[in-house]
Design a protein around this motif. Structure first.
Motif, short mmCIF file in Angstrom:
data_model
loop_
_atom_site.label_atom_id
_atom_site.label_comp_id
_atom_site.label_asym_id
_atom_site.label_seq_id
_atom_site.Cartn_x
_atom_site.Cartn_y
_atom_site.Cartn_z
N VAL A 69 0.82 -1.22 0.00
CA VAL A 69 0.00 0.00 0.00
C VAL A 69 0.85 1.27 0.00
N SER A 70 2.18 1.14 0.16
CA SER A 70 3.04 2.33 0.27
C SER A 70 3.01 3.24 -0.98
N PRO A 71 2.81 2.69 -2.21
CA PRO A 71 2.76 3.61 -3.37
C PRO A 71 1.44 4.36 -3.52
N ILE A 72 0.46 4.13 -2.64
CA ILE A 72 -0.85 4.77 -2.79
C ILE A 72 -0.76 6.29 -2.87
N PRO A 73 0.04 6.97 -2.01
CA PRO A 73 0.15 8.44 -2.15
C PRO A 73 0.63 8.88 -3.52
N THR A 74 1.55 8.12 -4.11
CA THR A 74 2.05 8.44 -5.46
C THR A 74 0.91 8.39 -6.47
N PHE A 75 0.08 7.36 -6.38
CA PHE A 75 -0.99 7.20 -7.37
C PHE A 75 -2.17 8.14 -7.09
N ARG A 76 -2.33 8.57 -5.85
CA ARG A 76 -3.31 9.62 -5.57
C ARG A 76 -2.89 10.90 -6.28
N ARG A 77 -1.59 11.18 -6.25
CA ARG A 77 -1.08 12.38 -6.94
C ARG A 77 -1.27 12.25 -8.44
N ILE A 78 -0.99 11.07 -9.00
CA ILE A 78 -1.16 10.85 -10.44
C ILE A 78 -2.61 11.07 -10.84
N SER A 116 -1.85 12.96 -14.58
CA SER A 116 -0.59 12.81 -15.31
C SER A 116 0.37 11.96 -14.49
N THR A 117 1.19 11.17 -15.20
CA THR A 117 2.20 10.37 -14.50
C THR A 117 3.47 11.17 -14.23
N GLU A 118 3.50 12.43 -14.73
CA GLU A 118 4.63 13.34 -14.53
C GLU A 118 5.94 12.61 -14.83
N GLN A 119 6.90 12.66 -13.89
CA GLN A 119 8.20 12.03 -14.11
C GLN A 119 8.31 10.66 -13.44
N PHE A 120 7.20 10.14 -12.92
CA PHE A 120 7.23 8.83 -12.28
C PHE A 120 7.45 7.73 -13.31
N SER A 121 8.11 6.66 -12.88
CA SER A 121 8.36 5.53 -13.77
C SER A 121 7.43 4.38 -13.41
N GLY A 122 6.96 3.68 -14.44
CA GLY A 122 6.10 2.53 -14.21
C GLY A 122 6.86 1.23 -14.15
N LEU A 123 8.17 1.27 -14.44
CA LEU A 123 8.96 0.04 -14.50
C LEU A 123 9.02 -0.72 -13.16
N ILE A 153 -3.65 2.07 -13.53
CA ILE A 153 -3.78 3.52 -13.28
C ILE A 153 -2.69 4.29 -14.02
N PHE A 154 -1.46 3.76 -14.00
CA PHE A 154 -0.35 4.41 -14.69
C PHE A 154 -0.65 4.50 -16.19
N ILE A 155 -1.14 3.42 -16.78
CA ILE A 155 -1.44 3.40 -18.21
C ILE A 155 -2.54 4.40 -18.55
N ILE A 156 -3.56 4.50 -17.70
CA ILE A 156 -4.68 5.42 -17.96
C ILE A 156 -4.20 6.86 -18.06
N TYR A 157 -3.27 7.26 -17.17
CA TYR A 157 -2.87 8.66 -17.09
C TYR A 157 -1.55 8.96 -17.78
N ALA A 158 -0.92 7.96 -18.39
CA ALA A 158 0.34 8.20 -19.09
C ALA A 158 0.10 8.82 -20.45
#
Length: 235
Positions: free
Chosen positions: A30-39, A44-51, A95-100
């Protein structure tokens, strides 16, 4: 103590270690949840990486398969933790794909397809080529390789902390949860006499100790520097 009582106690401690590992892993999932709330908020995925989520999904799928009774008996808690992990990683990737943007969207879709293709090949080969004892060895070595490859992330963070002399990018509770999870699954693997579980998680526990030592060392240095700067400002 009778043999049956000893076995019952042994089983209790191994299951307790596995359950503890599952609970601690959930904290990491659950730790990446704040990142995806921001996305989602910024659309936008901004400069975040999906790898990292692609790698984590492949790792979870291979380890999930290793924990299945058809491959390994008696370690179902490995299957449960990685099934939950796979769901979380898949949701993050979607989620990353939707907003990338279009380019990254196509790249992530291709990588997601590649992950499922690799996993399908692993399942097919392990079922059609290998019988149960060799099947566990085949999938076990793949899971160890996959887990060890995931250590690139903590190694990168350790290097970053040493270079910057700052713990800004290494949250204490996340490092603690990672260490305790690795330690729990190391104990689980040892009690189950399964080197494919104990060895990579033992390495993970050692990296976790290094992270915690660095955290206390550099956070103490930061406090001392702040006090010195404060005293100089009043001088």
């Amino acid at each position: 103590m009778s043999e049956g009582g000893l076995f019952s106690t042994y089983s209790f401690f191994s299951d307790a270690a596995g359950v503890a590992g599952n609970l601690l892993a959930f904290v990491l999932f659950v730790s990446p949840i704040p990142t995806f709330r921001r996305i989602i908020r910024c659309r936008s995925t901004e400069q975040f990486s999906g790898l990292p989520y692609i790698y984590a999904l492949l790792n979870c799928l291979i380890c999930l398969w290793y924990g299945m009774p058809i491959v390994s008996s008696g370690i179902i808690l490995i299957a449960t933790v990685n099934s939950v992990g796979a769901v979380f990683q898949l949701v993050y990737i979607i989620i990353f794909i939707i907003y990338a943007d279009r380019g990254r969207k196509i790249k992530m879709l291709g990588l997601l397809l590649a992950v499922f293709s690799v996993f399908a090949v692993v399942v097919f080969v392990s079922l059609s080529v290998f019988q149960p004892p060799q099947r566990q060895l085949f999938v076990g070595y793949l899971s160890v390789f996959s887990l060890i490859s995931m250590f690139a992330s903590p190694l990168f963070i350790i290097n970053l902390v040493i270079r910057t002399k700052s713990v800004e990018y290494m949250p204490f509770y996340l490092s603690l949860a990672t260490f305790l999870m690795s330690l729990s699954f190391f104990a689980y693997g040892m009690l189950k006499q399964d080197g494919f579980i104990s060895v990579p998680n033992g390495i993970g526990a050692i990296l976790g100790i290094i992270q915690l030592v660095l955290y206390f060392w550099y956070s103490r240095s930061s406090v001392q520097e702040s006090r010195r700067a404060l005293l100089e400002s009043y001088a």
